[in-house]
Design a protein around this motif. Structure first.
Motif, PDB file in Angstrom:
ATOM      1  N   SER A  83       0.792  -1.231   0.000  1.00 40.07           N
ATOM      2  CA  SER A  83       0.000   0.000   0.000  1.00 40.07           C
ATOM      3  C   SER A  83       0.824   1.280   0.000  1.00 40.07           C
ATOM      4  CB  SER A  83      -0.923   0.004   1.224  1.00 40.07           C
ATOM      5  OG  SER A  83      -0.158  -0.047   2.415  1.00 40.07           O
ATOM      6  N   SER A  84       2.131   1.173  -0.220  1.00 36.61           N
ATOM      7  CA  SER A  84       2.968   2.383  -0.187  1.00 36.61           C
ATOM      8  C   SER A  84       4.205   2.193  -1.060  1.00 36.61           C
ATOM      9  CB  SER A  84       3.407   2.678   1.251  1.00 36.61           C
ATOM     10  OG  SER A  84       4.291   1.666   1.715  1.00 36.61           O
ATOM     11  N   ALA A  85       4.862   3.321  -1.343  1.00 37.82           N
ATOM     12  CA  ALA A  85       6.102   3.272  -2.111  1.00 37.82           C
ATOM     13  C   ALA A  85       7.163   2.479  -1.361  1.00 37.82           C
ATOM     14  CB  ALA A  85       6.599   4.697  -2.379  1.00 37.82           C
ATOM     15  N   ALA A  86       7.216   2.657  -0.044  1.00 35.20           N
ATOM     16  CA  ALA A  86       8.202   1.926   0.765  1.00 35.20           C
ATOM     17  C   ALA A  86       7.972   0.419   0.667  1.00 35.20           C
ATOM     18  CB  ALA A  86       8.120   2.384   2.223  1.00 35.20           C
ATOM     19  N   GLN A  87       6.705   0.012   0.701  1.00 40.55           N
ATOM     20  CA  GLN A  87       6.403  -1.413   0.577  1.00 40.55           C
ATOM     21  C   GLN A  87       6.727  -1.933  -0.818  1.00 40.55           C
ATOM     22  OE1 GLN A  87       2.298  -1.866   1.948  1.00 40.55           O
ATOM     23  NE2 GLN A  87       3.072  -2.824   3.830  1.00 40.55           N
ATOM     24  N   ALA A  88       6.521  -1.110  -1.825  1.00 36.28           N
ATOM     25  CA  ALA A  88       6.867  -1.506  -3.195  1.00 36.28           C
ATOM     26  C   ALA A  88       8.347  -1.842  -3.288  1.00 36.28           C
ATOM     27  CB  ALA A  88       6.513  -0.385  -4.173  1.00 36.28           C
ATOM     28  N   ILE A  89       9.169  -0.970  -2.725  1.00 38.26           N
ATOM     29  CA  ILE A  89      10.624  -1.175  -2.770  1.00 38.26           C
ATOM     30  C   ILE A  89      11.008  -2.421  -1.976  1.00 38.26           C
ATOM     31  CG2 ILE A  89      12.835  -0.195  -2.044  1.00 38.26           C
ATOM     32  CD1 ILE A  89      11.506   2.608  -2.643  1.00 38.26           C
ATOM     33  N   GLN A  90      10.448  -2.556  -0.790  1.00 36.00           N
ATOM     34  CA  GLN A  90      10.762  -3.698   0.062  1.00 36.00           C
ATOM     35  C   GLN A  90      10.336  -5.020  -0.593  1.00 36.00           C
ATOM     36  OE1 GLN A  90       8.733  -3.643   3.815  1.00 36.00           O
ATOM     37  NE2 GLN A  90       9.618  -5.576   4.530  1.00 36.00           N
ATOM     38  N   THR A  95       5.730   8.983  -3.698  1.00 35.22           N
ATOM     39  CA  THR A  95       4.857   8.595  -4.800  1.00 35.22           C
ATOM     40  C   THR A  95       5.350   7.303  -5.453  1.00 35.22           C
ATOM     41  OG1 THR A  95       6.123   9.772  -6.506  1.00 35.22           O
ATOM     42  CG2 THR A  95       4.426  11.028  -5.302  1.00 35.22           C
ATOM     43  N   GLY A  96       4.472   6.718  -6.250  1.00 27.91           N
ATOM     44  CA  GLY A  96       4.868   5.542  -7.011  1.00 27.91           C
ATOM     45  C   GLY A  96       5.958   5.865  -8.017  1.00 27.91           C
ATOM     46  N   LEU A  97       5.971   7.099  -8.516  1.00 31.28           N
ATOM     47  CA  LEU A  97       7.016   7.514  -9.453  1.00 31.28           C
ATOM     48  C   LEU A  97       8.387   7.496  -8.786  1.00 31.28           C
ATOM     49  CD1 LEU A  97       5.086  10.474 -11.098  1.00 31.28           C
ATOM     50  CD2 LEU A  97       5.750   8.352 -12.247  1.00 31.28           C
ATOM     51  N   GLU A  98       8.441   7.982  -7.560  1.00 29.90           N
ATOM     52  CA  GLU A  98       9.716   7.971  -6.825  1.00 29.90           C
ATOM     53  C   GLU A  98      10.182   6.542  -6.561  1.00 29.90           C
ATOM     54  OE1 GLU A  98       9.579  12.022  -4.135  1.00 29.90           O
ATOM     55  OE2 GLU A  98       8.132  10.448  -3.661  1.00 29.90           O
ATOM     56  N   ALA A  99       9.233   5.684  -6.187  1.00 27.16           N
ATOM     57  CA  ALA A  99       9.579   4.280  -5.953  1.00 27.16           C
ATOM     58  C   ALA A  99      10.062   3.632  -7.249  1.00 27.16           C
ATOM     59  CB  ALA A  99       8.363   3.525  -5.411  1.00 27.16           C
TER      60      ALA A  99
END
Length: 210
Positions: A33-40, A60-64
């Motif tokens: 549910s977040s950019a941090a979770q996307a990266i992890q 944002t998703g763009l930053e991730a």
């Protein structure tokens, strides 16, 4: 294909999971549910495709996406958002995202994922209409100095127009293998990663024959 879904609206994320898993060719590895979770999640288990929202709490998703592609350039990212902001579209194109769809086009998500998995780039109709205006050409790039051959100039133009390798081969009376070889040479000479970046390059640098 393995897919990770990232959306800060839990209902949307679960709905997407249901839609994707209705197709036996798709496996949803994880939902975040977040950019941090996307990266992890991507670092833990790199998916074939990351299906991600743009506007979320925090980053944002763009930053991730930019951070992930810096570490995993082979990762394919499809942005799914309710916003067709020009700035978002340009940024997604520049980073090398494989697609940008608006959320109301739910029926196109599964076909888009399959197209991306096959090496294509997918942008919703509303987005495609905007791209030429967003990437206004700057006249004057010397393709010849970059070592681009006349036949390669033709291929660059056709790629920018959205033609597939098969369509280019039919247009120029070349084999698909020859087109692939030309395309690999073009990307190497211009130091670009894929045909999406090549299309962007064309619109920014101008028509080779201008």
């Amino acid at each position: 294909m393995n897919v990770i879904i990232i959306d800060d609206d839990r209902l949307v994320a679960l709905s997407l999971k249901t839609i994707l898993e209705s197709d036996p060719a798709i496996s949803v590895q994880a939902v975040g549910s977040s950019a941090a979770q996307a990266i992890q999640l991507c670092r833990t288990s790199l998916p074939d495709i990351l299906l991600m929202d743009i506007r979320m709490e925090g980053r944002t998703g763009l930053e991730a996406g930019e951070e992930l592609l810096a570490s995993y350039p082979e990762l394919k990212i499809l942005f799914l958002t309710t916003f067709s902001d020009d700035e978002y579209i340009v940024r997604a194109l520049h980073m090398g995202a494989k697609g940008y769809l608006l959320k109301q086009n739910y029926e196109s998500i599964v076909p888009s994922l399959k197209a991306i998995q096959m090496g294509q780039s997918v942008f919703g109709g509303e987005i495609v209409q905007k791209i030429p205006d967003l990437l206004q050409p700057a006249v004057g790039f010397d393709y010849q100095k970059a070592g681009i051959l006349p036949k390669e100039e033709e291929i660059i133009k056709l790629v920018a127009e959205g033609l597939s390798n098969k369509e280019i081969s039919q247009t120029l009376y070349l084999s698909e293998g020859t087109v692939r070889n030309y395309l690999s040479s073009i990307l190497e000479k211009l130091e670009l990663r894929d045909r999406t970046q090549l299309a962007i390059f064309y619109y920014q640098k101008g028509n080779p024959h201008s």
